[in-house]
Design a protein around this motif. Structure first.
Motif, PDB file in Angstrom:
ATOM      1  N   PRO A 185       0.842  -1.205   0.000  1.00 26.54           N
ATOM      2  CA  PRO A 185       0.000   0.000   0.000  1.00 26.54           C
ATOM      3  C   PRO A 185       0.877   1.256   0.000  1.00 26.54           C
ATOM      4  O   PRO A 185       2.044   1.218   0.435  1.00 26.54           O
ATOM      5  N   ASN A 186       0.352   2.347  -0.484  1.00 26.05           N
ATOM      6  CA  ASN A 186       1.049   3.646  -0.492  1.00 26.05           C
ATOM      7  C   ASN A 186       2.479   3.556  -1.028  1.00 26.05           C
ATOM      8  O   ASN A 186       3.432   3.855  -0.313  1.00 26.05           O
ATOM      9  N   PRO A 187       2.664   3.175  -2.273  1.00 19.83           N
ATOM     10  CA  PRO A 187       4.030   3.013  -2.789  1.00 19.83           C
ATOM     11  C   PRO A 187       4.760   4.331  -3.031  1.00 19.83           C
ATOM     12  O   PRO A 187       5.954   4.306  -3.352  1.00 19.83           O
ATOM     13  N   GLY A 188       4.058   5.451  -2.897  1.00 23.41           N
ATOM     14  CA  GLY A 188       4.749   6.744  -2.986  1.00 23.41           C
ATOM     15  C   GLY A 188       4.576   7.434  -4.325  1.00 23.41           C
ATOM     16  O   GLY A 188       4.192   6.830  -5.333  1.00 23.41           O
ATOM     17  N   ASP A 189       4.912   8.734  -4.322  1.00 20.63           N
ATOM     18  CA  ASP A 189       4.693   9.581  -5.506  1.00 20.63           C
ATOM     19  C   ASP A 189       5.560   9.151  -6.689  1.00 20.63           C
ATOM     20  O   ASP A 189       5.143   9.237  -7.838  1.00 20.63           O
ATOM     21  N   GLU A 190       6.790   8.718  -6.390  1.00 18.11           N
ATOM     22  CA  GLU A 190       7.703   8.350  -7.479  1.00 18.11           C
ATOM     23  C   GLU A 190       7.133   7.169  -8.260  1.00 18.11           C
ATOM     24  O   GLU A 190       7.159   7.155  -9.492  1.00 18.11           O
ATOM     25  N   TYR A 191       6.575   6.190  -7.544  1.00 19.63           N
ATOM     26  CA  TYR A 191       5.972   5.007  -8.191  1.00 19.63           C
ATOM     27  C   TYR A 191       4.815   5.437  -9.083  1.00 19.63           C
ATOM     28  O   TYR A 191       4.719   5.029 -10.249  1.00 19.63           O
ATOM     29  N   VAL A 192       3.945   6.285  -8.531  1.00 21.26           N
ATOM     30  CA  VAL A 192       2.765   6.712  -9.303  1.00 21.26           C
ATOM     31  C   VAL A 192       3.211   7.481 -10.548  1.00 21.26           C
ATOM     32  O   VAL A 192       2.722   7.233 -11.662  1.00 21.26           O
ATOM     33  N   ALA A 193       4.170   8.391 -10.386  1.00 17.60           N
ATOM     34  CA  ALA A 193       4.643   9.195 -11.522  1.00 17.60           C
ATOM     35  C   ALA A 193       5.255   8.288 -12.595  1.00 17.60           C
ATOM     36  O   ALA A 193       5.027   8.477 -13.795  1.00 17.60           O
ATOM     37  N   ARG A 194       6.004   7.300 -12.153  1.00 21.83           N
ATOM     38  CA  ARG A 194       6.651   6.386 -13.097  1.00 21.83           C
ATOM     39  C   ARG A 194       5.604   5.579 -13.865  1.00 21.83           C
ATOM     40  O   ARG A 194       5.697   5.398 -15.079  1.00 21.83           O
ATOM     41  N   MET A 195       4.583   5.123 -13.181  1.00 27.66           N
ATOM     42  CA  MET A 195       3.548   4.322 -13.838  1.00 27.66           C
ATOM     43  C   MET A 195       2.685   5.176 -14.774  1.00 27.66           C
ATOM     44  O   MET A 195       2.285   4.718 -15.853  1.00 27.66           O
ATOM     45  N   LEU A 196       2.416   6.406 -14.360  1.00 28.41           N
ATOM     46  CA  LEU A 196       1.652   7.297 -15.251  1.00 28.41           C
ATOM     47  C   LEU A 196       2.456   7.582 -16.520  1.00 28.41           C
ATOM     48  O   LEU A 196       1.898   7.610 -17.629  1.00 28.41           O
ATOM     49  N   ALA A 197       3.752   7.779 -16.355  1.00 27.10           N
ATOM     50  CA  ALA A 197       4.608   8.030 -17.535  1.00 27.10           C
ATOM     51  C   ALA A 197       4.641   6.794 -18.425  1.00 27.10           C
ATOM     52  O   ALA A 197       4.564   6.883 -19.652  1.00 27.10           O
ATOM     53  N   ARG A 198       4.759   5.623 -17.803  1.00 33.96           N
ATOM     54  CA  ARG A 198       4.743   4.374 -18.587  1.00 33.96           C
ATOM     55  C   ARG A 198       3.442   4.250 -19.376  1.00 33.96           C
ATOM     56  O   ARG A 198       3.448   3.958 -20.583  1.00 33.96           O
ATOM     57  N   ASN A 199       2.320   4.496 -18.688  1.00 36.54           N
ATOM     58  CA  ASN A 199       1.025   4.365 -19.359  1.00 36.54           C
ATOM     59  C   ASN A 199       0.905   5.328 -20.529  1.00 36.54           C
ATOM     60  O   ASN A 199       0.363   4.984 -21.579  1.00 36.54           O
ATOM     61  N   ARG A 200       1.433   6.537 -20.339  1.00 37.39           N
ATOM     62  CA  ARG A 200       1.353   7.517 -21.424  1.00 37.39           C
ATOM     63  C   ARG A 200       2.198   7.049 -22.627  1.00 37.39           C
ATOM     64  O   ARG A 200       1.765   7.121 -23.771  1.00 37.39           O
ATOM     65  N   THR A 201       3.385   6.565 -22.335  1.00 36.01           N
ATOM     66  CA  THR A 201       4.268   6.091 -23.412  1.00 36.01           C
ATOM     67  C   THR A 201       3.609   4.940 -24.180  1.00 36.01           C
ATOM     68  O   THR A 201       3.574   4.921 -25.411  1.00 36.01           O
ATOM     69  N   LEU A 202       3.064   3.986 -23.425  1.00 37.50           N
ATOM     70  CA  LEU A 202       2.436   2.834 -24.075  1.00 37.50           C
ATOM     71  C   LEU A 202       1.184   3.245 -24.840  1.00 37.50           C
ATOM     72  O   LEU A 202       0.870   2.681 -25.887  1.00 37.50           O
ATOM     73  N   PHE A 203       0.474   4.241 -24.308  1.00 31.11           N
ATOM     74  CA  PHE A 203      -0.725   4.696 -25.021  1.00 31.11           C
ATOM     75  C   PHE A 203      -0.342   5.376 -26.340  1.00 31.11           C
ATOM     76  O   PHE A 203      -0.964   5.124 -27.374  1.00 31.11           O
ATOM     77  N   GLU A 204       0.678   6.242 -26.290  1.00 28.22           N
ATOM     78  CA  GLU A 204       1.109   6.926 -27.528  1.00 28.22           C
ATOM     79  C   GLU A 204       1.488   5.894 -28.587  1.00 28.22           C
ATOM     80  O   GLU A 204       1.167   6.037 -29.761  1.00 28.22           O
ATOM     81  N   LYS A 205       2.176   4.878 -28.137  1.00 27.70           N
ATOM     82  CA  LYS A 205       2.608   3.817 -29.052  1.00 27.70           C
ATOM     83  C   LYS A 205       1.384   3.097 -29.653  1.00 27.70           C
ATOM     84  O   LYS A 205       1.360   2.764 -30.829  1.00 27.70           O
ATOM     85  N   ALA A 206       0.372   2.901 -28.823  1.00 29.23           N
ATOM     86  CA  ALA A 206      -0.847   2.230 -29.308  1.00 29.23           C
ATOM     87  C   ALA A 206      -1.634   3.145 -30.248  1.00 29.23           C
ATOM     88  O   ALA A 206      -2.119   2.706 -31.298  1.00 29.23           O
ATOM     89  N   ARG A 207      -1.757   4.410 -29.867  1.00 29.97           N
ATOM     90  CA  ARG A 207      -2.551   5.329 -30.696  1.00 29.97           C
ATOM     91  C   ARG A 207      -1.910   5.520 -32.069  1.00 29.97           C
ATOM     92  O   ARG A 207      -2.608   5.666 -33.073  1.00 29.97           O
ATOM     93  N   ALA A 208      -0.569   5.456 -32.094  1.00 27.66           N
ATOM     94  CA  ALA A 208       0.144   5.626 -33.365  1.00 27.66           C
ATOM     95  C   ALA A 208      -0.191   4.507 -34.355  1.00 27.66           C
ATOM     96  O   ALA A 208      -0.030   4.679 -35.561  1.00 27.66           O
ATOM     97  N   VAL A 209      -0.669   3.361 -33.837  1.00 28.79           N
ATOM     98  CA  VAL A 209      -1.026   2.266 -34.761  1.00 28.79           C
ATOM     99  C   VAL A 209      -2.540   2.046 -34.784  1.00 28.79           C
ATOM    100  O   VAL A 209      -3.014   0.954 -35.124  1.00 28.79           O
ATOM    101  N   GLY A 210      -3.293   3.074 -34.403  1.00 33.22           N
ATOM    102  CA  GLY A 210      -4.755   2.995 -34.511  1.00 33.22           C
ATOM    103  C   GLY A 210      -5.458   2.559 -33.245  1.00 33.22           C
ATOM    104  O   GLY A 210      -6.659   2.287 -33.270  1.00 33.22           O
ATOM    105  N   GLY A 211      -4.739   2.478 -32.136  1.00 35.69           N
ATOM    106  CA  GLY A 211      -5.333   2.057 -30.864  1.00 35.69           C
ATOM    107  C   GLY A 211      -6.184   3.153 -30.236  1.00 35.69           C
ATOM    108  O   GLY A 211      -6.025   4.338 -30.534  1.00 35.69           O
ATOM    109  N   THR A 212      -7.116   2.727 -29.369  1.00 32.54           N
ATOM    110  CA  THR A 212      -7.940   3.673 -28.623  1.00 32.54           C
ATOM    111  C   THR A 212      -7.891   3.305 -27.144  1.00 32.54           C
ATOM    112  O   THR A 212      -7.574   2.166 -26.790  1.00 32.54           O
ATOM    113  N   ARG A 213      -8.239   4.259 -26.317  1.00 30.01           N
ATOM    114  CA  ARG A 213      -8.210   4.031 -24.869  1.00 30.01           C
ATOM    115  C   ARG A 213      -9.488   3.339 -24.405  1.00 30.01           C
ATOM    116  O   ARG A 213     -10.590   3.713 -24.825  1.00 30.01           O
ATOM    117  N   TYR A 214      -9.347   2.330 -23.518  1.00 30.66           N
ATOM    118  CA  TYR A 214     -10.517   1.833 -22.780  1.00 30.66           C
ATOM    119  C   TYR A 214     -10.498   2.591 -21.455  1.00 30.66           C
ATOM    120  O   TYR A 214      -9.579   2.407 -20.644  1.00 30.66           O
TER     121      TYR A 214
END
Ligand SMILES: Cc1cc2nc3c(=O)[nH]c(=O)nc-3n(C[C@H](O)[C@H](O)[C@H](O)COP(=O)(O)OP(=O)(O)OC[C@H]3O[C@@H](n4cnc5c(N)ncnc54)[C@H](O)[C@@H]3O)c2cc1C
Length: 482
Positions: free
Chosen positions: A410-439
């Motif tokens: 529980p409560n892994p801290g701000d750095e963990y959350v920031a890192r995961m949000l950045a990861r999700n954004r990177t993976l989303f951009e990669k998906a959107r570039a090939v026609g992906g959409t967000r669920y």
């Protein structure tokens, strides 16, 4: 009703609210209330004390914490109508909340009103072709009532302790590949619009509201009741766990099985392989009656797996199997207390294999977490009919790829959350570039421009529906679309 009262009682001295002061933009108690500004008489209850509203400032993500000023536990549709009208007149934001399993504040309303739609949870009727259910009921409760009658919804989420309202607002993706999404199996809805009026709608009657509500992320109305499809349920299920170590072999077999349509459901889970990588575990579900059990050799013909095992259970146990797992995790404190920065994206048929092949090797143990997992669902594109469930346009099959990350503690801290949000954004951009959409169940920072791109050809329509059904713009601020 009993459940709701028990919850309220359990919260201790819940302060009942009597009014809203437009000058201070705060809710006021009986003692402070001016007669002209009274909250309408309600069948249920409205609470404001901090301990009662605190649980509504969190969700499964444990990342966003927007505190509402009041929470409505409705006992009738009239309660929802009255409070939405009340909030409309005062410009107060309103969010409905089902089971609170979205992961990024989608069901939260800072300084506003949260409607605990789970208080409306009656099953009105179950027939051979449909069930008429309050939208706060869970799919699990519907199944527990319907399966003994030999009936089931044709499409179900993997975990069923989710409200009809929340899943129908998101879309609802099912392991049953050819039955559409949950939103495709709805016959009619009762929706309280941003005007505070309950209206029935269907494909024939009030079709714009029907289209705006299904997969509508609560932007145009609050779903209070739903008539959903029902079909005969088989008595038993056999689940084959078919393992693969190689991306190309897995996809070749997955596609082969999807085309054959021998199975009632197919989805993949990735599990750690013990040496830093992931094992593909294709779950193939065959429902049957005991008199005619499945022919294993026929079903598994011509596949190139590295291992297979199967187990039989009742149909009900099969559809509730993820619920059992989640209940276990909850019992050992490893579910709702953890942080869940989930990544969820739809990808087109011709890009999924390359996307998964590229992304998997970039993921480390932290990306999934000790109790997290990754999922792949396949949906037949031609069975998806609701305009606001935004899936890629091309290909016969559409895939939902989820990284259901769970923090180690529980409560892994701000750095963990920031890192995961950045990861999700990177993976989303990669998906959107090939026609992906967000669920939109997941955890992704999303600008208004992102939403515009997400809605693409239906964006104008959505804006018109918003103007028509929620002109004050009070409903469901969480996703940040308007
Ligand atoms: C273990 C697990 C497994 C899952 N498996 C699947 C799966 O197989 N397929 C799948 O598609 N999803 C799956 N989900 C995701 C799930 O569909 C979403 O999290 C969904 O939001 C859950 O419903 P809820 O009742 O918790 O909704 P909430 O999180 O409470 O609400 C979700 C959204 O709907 C809105 N909303 C709620 N009630 C109403 C209403 N009455 N009217 C209008 N809007 C409303 C909320 O404001 C919010 O924006 C899974 C989730 C979990 C935790």
């Amino acid at each position: 009703m009993t459940t709701r009262r028990a919850v309220v009682a359990g919260l201790g001295a819940a302060a009942i609210v009597f009014g809203f002061d437009p000058a201070t933009r705060g809710w006021i108690s009986e003692a402070q209330a001016a007669p002209f500004d009274h909250v309408p008489d309600l069948d249920g209850e409205l609470v404001t004390d901090p301990s009662s509203v605190a649980p509504f400032a969190k969700d499964l993500g444990n990342i966003v914490h927007h505190t509402p000023v009041a929470v409505l536990f409705p006992a009738s549709v009239r309660d929802v109508e009255k409070m939405v009208s009340f909030c409309k007149a005062r410009g107060i934001k309103v969010a409905a909340r089902g089971q609170g399993h979205a992961t990024f504040g989608q069901a939260q309303a800072e300084g506003g009103l949260v409607i605990n739609i789970g208080s409306l949870n009656q099953i009105h009727s179950i027939g051979p072709h449909s069930a008429d259910v309050d939208a706060g009921a869970t799919w699990k409760s519907l199944l527990q009532a319907s399966v003994p009658l030999g009936l089931t919804p044709p499409a179900l989420t993997g975990y069923t302790n989710l409200s009809l309202a929340g899943t129908l607002s998101m879309g609802g993706v099912s392991p049953t590949n050819r039955e559409g999404a949950l939103v495709d199996r709805v016959q009619a809805l009762q929706v309280v619009t941003g005007h505070g009026h309950a209206e029935w709608c269907s494909a024939e009657r009030n079709p714009d509201l029907f289209s705006a509500a299904l997969a509508g992320l609560g932007q145009c109305g609050i779903i209070v009741r739903a008539v959903v499809d029902m079909v005969p349920a088989r008595a038993q299920s056999r689940v084959y766990l078919i393992t693969y170590t190689d991306n190309a072999t897995f996809f070749a077999d997955f596609r082969k099985l999807l085309e054959r349509a021998d199975f009632d459901g197919l989805y993949n889970i990735w599990v750690p392989d013990g040496s830093g990588g992931f094992l593909y575990q294709l779950n193939a579900i065959k429902n049957f009656d005991p008199a005619s059990p499945p022919d294993d050799a026929h079903l598994l013909r011509g596949l190139h797996y590295s291992g297979v095992e199967s187990s039989d259970s009742s149909y009900l146990d099969q559809v509730l199997s993820v619920d059992v797992l989640v209940d276990f995790l909850e019992s050992i404190g490893m579910f709702s207390t953890l942080t869940h920065p989930w990544f969820d994206v739809f990808l087109p048929d011709d890009r999924i294999e390359a996307y998964v092949g590229d992304v998997l090797p970039t993921l480390g143990p932290d990306d999934v977490g000790p109790t997290g997992f990754m999922l792949l669902f396949a949906l037949k594109r031609s069975k998806l009919h609701r305009p606001l469930l935004r899936v890629p346009e091309c290909g016969e099959w559409v895939y939902l790829f989820d990284i259901l990350t769970s923090s180690p503690t529980p409560n892994p801290g701000d750095e963990y959350v920031a890192r995961m949000l950045a990861r999700n954004r990177t993976l989303f951009e990669k998906a959107r570039a090939v026609g992906g959409t967000r669920y939109p169940i997941g955890t992704l920072e999303f600008s208004r421009l992102d939403w515009l791109r997400q809605y693409g050809p239906v964006a104008d329509e959505l804006f018109r529906w918003k103007q028509r059904f929620d002109p004050r713009g009070i409903l469901t601020p969480g996703p940040g679309i308007f």
